[in-house]
Design a protein around this motif. Sequence first.
Motif, short mmCIF file in Angstrom:
data_model
loop_
_atom_site.label_atom_id
_atom_site.label_comp_id
_atom_site.label_asym_id
_atom_site.label_seq_id
_atom_site.Cartn_x
_atom_site.Cartn_y
_atom_site.Cartn_z
N GLU A 23 0.83 -1.21 0.00
CA GLU A 23 0.00 0.00 0.00
C GLU A 23 0.87 1.26 0.00
OE1 GLU A 23 -3.57 2.17 2.58
OE2 GLU A 23 -2.65 0.32 3.31
N LEU A 24 1.95 1.24 0.77
CA LEU A 24 2.86 2.39 0.80
C LEU A 24 3.51 2.60 -0.56
CD1 LEU A 24 4.32 4.62 2.33
CD2 LEU A 24 6.00 2.92 3.09
N MET A 25 3.92 1.52 -1.21
CA MET A 25 4.50 1.63 -2.55
C MET A 25 3.48 2.23 -3.53
SD MET A 25 6.42 -2.07 -2.65
CE MET A 25 6.82 -1.96 -4.40
N TYR A 26 2.24 1.81 -3.39
CA TYR A 26 1.17 2.33 -4.25
C TYR A 26 0.99 3.83 -4.03
CZ TYR A 26 -3.63 3.24 -5.80
OH TYR A 26 -4.76 3.78 -6.39
N MET A 27 1.01 4.28 -2.78
CA MET A 27 0.83 5.70 -2.49
C MET A 27 2.00 6.52 -3.02
SD MET A 27 -2.09 5.90 -1.19
CE MET A 27 -2.04 7.63 -0.71
N VAL A 28 3.23 6.00 -2.89
CA VAL A 28 4.39 6.71 -3.44
C VAL A 28 4.28 6.80 -4.96
CG1 VAL A 28 6.89 6.69 -3.69
CG2 VAL A 28 5.86 6.05 -1.51
N CYS A 29 3.85 5.71 -5.58
CA CYS A 29 3.63 5.70 -7.02
C CYS A 29 2.64 6.80 -7.42
CB CYS A 29 3.11 4.33 -7.45
SG CYS A 29 2.31 4.26 -9.07
N TRP A 35 3.40 14.48 -9.07
CA TRP A 35 4.47 15.48 -9.03
C TRP A 35 5.25 15.54 -10.35
CZ3 TRP A 35 6.32 13.21 -3.75
CH2 TRP A 35 5.46 13.67 -2.74
N GLN A 36 5.43 14.40 -10.98
CA GLN A 36 6.30 14.33 -12.16
C GLN A 36 5.52 14.32 -13.47
OE1 GLN A 36 8.82 10.92 -11.61
NE2 GLN A 36 9.57 11.60 -9.61
N ARG A 37 4.24 14.61 -13.40
CA ARG A 37 3.41 14.50 -14.60
C ARG A 37 3.92 15.40 -15.73
NH1 ARG A 37 -3.17 15.47 -14.85
NH2 ARG A 37 -3.43 14.99 -17.07
N ARG A 38 4.27 16.63 -15.39
CA ARG A 38 4.72 17.56 -16.43
C ARG A 38 6.08 17.17 -17.00
NH1 ARG A 38 2.89 23.66 -14.46
NH2 ARG A 38 0.65 23.24 -14.39
N ARG A 39 6.83 16.44 -16.22
CA ARG A 39 8.14 15.99 -16.72
C ARG A 39 8.01 14.75 -17.59
NH1 ARG A 39 11.56 16.25 -11.02
NH2 ARG A 39 10.99 18.37 -10.43
N GLN A 40 6.80 14.18 -17.61
CA GLN A 40 6.54 12.97 -18.39
C GLN A 40 7.53 11.86 -18.03
OE1 GLN A 40 6.51 14.25 -22.51
NE2 GLN A 40 4.41 14.97 -22.36
N SER A 43 7.08 7.25 -12.32
CA SER A 43 7.68 6.89 -11.04
C SER A 43 8.19 5.45 -11.11
CB SER A 43 6.64 7.02 -9.93
OG SER A 43 7.09 6.40 -8.74
N VAL A 44 9.38 5.23 -10.59
CA VAL A 44 9.94 3.88 -10.60
C VAL A 44 9.07 2.93 -9.77
CG1 VAL A 44 11.44 4.32 -8.62
CG2 VAL A 44 12.05 2.55 -10.29
N TRP A 45 8.38 3.48 -8.77
CA TRP A 45 7.55 2.63 -7.91
C TRP A 45 6.36 2.05 -8.67
CZ3 TRP A 45 9.47 1.21 -3.38
CH2 TRP A 45 10.48 2.01 -2.81
N CYS A 46 5.90 2.76 -9.69
CA CYS A 46 4.76 2.27 -10.46
C CYS A 46 5.12 1.04 -11.30
CB CYS A 46 4.23 3.37 -11.38
SG CYS A 46 3.61 4.83 -10.51
N SER A 47 6.39 0.87 -11.59
CA SER A 47 6.80 -0.23 -12.46
C SER A 47 6.60 -1.60 -11.82
CB SER A 47 8.27 -0.05 -12.86
OG SER A 47 9.12 -0.13 -11.72
N PHE A 48 6.39 -1.62 -10.51
CA PHE A 48 6.22 -2.91 -9.82
C PHE A 48 4.77 -3.41 -9.89
CE2 PHE A 48 9.84 -0.95 -7.48
CZ PHE A 48 10.81 -1.85 -7.87
N PHE A 49 3.86 -2.58 -10.38
CA PHE A 49 2.44 -2.95 -10.41
C PHE A 49 1.99 -3.23 -11.84
CE2 PHE A 49 3.08 -0.11 -6.81
CZ PHE A 49 2.45 -0.78 -5.78
#
Length: 219
Positions: A23-29, A35-40, A43-49
């Motif tokens: 759940e914590l990994m999901y929230m960080v993702c 935060w990084q949307r404009r940078r396109q 998040s590395v955390w999203c890659s695990f899901f």
Amino acid sequence: MQSAVEQVRSSTQLPDLRPDDVELMYMVCAFETAWQRRRQRASVWCSFFDVASLRALEFAKDLEYYWNDGYGYELTHRIACPAIADMFAAIDPDEYQPQAQAMPRANATFYFTHSGTLLKLLAHLGLAKDEEALTHKHFGSERLWRTSEIDAFATNLAFLRYECEQEPPRVLVLHQERVVRLPGCPQNEDLCPLATLRRLYAHSVESCDFEALCQANDV
């Protein structure tokens, strides 16, 4: 939820990951995605899901907010009544604050609050209400209570009073800068008569004893 945990354990090759860790990994993702949307840059955390796990975790958070801040229990959203009373005091001071008649009415009143308070207010107003109480059985089905849409960053709710010539005052309600039509208001037009709002939420103003609502019953 368990399938999501197993999937993340497999993708990270960390078999001892607990549900709280996932759940914590999901929230960080989620936060880093915002935060990084404009940078396109993802998040590395999203890659695990995978997609199925993200949907399961999203639904789990929706369930949590539904029962903690939404329609799960009547008391939960009844305690938003002070915000309703304050709204009427701001847009209709002559009716709700007789002592303010001699004072000029403010052009705008702004409140800043947390996510949970705004969700309670949305539920108090009857917005994003599904026909049935949200439970695990509704996973995968369409639902109105989707916090990623109704309670995103910078979520806002606005009540705008309109005074037109030879017409009683009416109110435009906006959620996320989009017009919403409250239950009980005319559904074929955007403006709701102020008198209708007074009638719909009279109980919220006249019977709003916040201390009594929040007082725990003696056991």
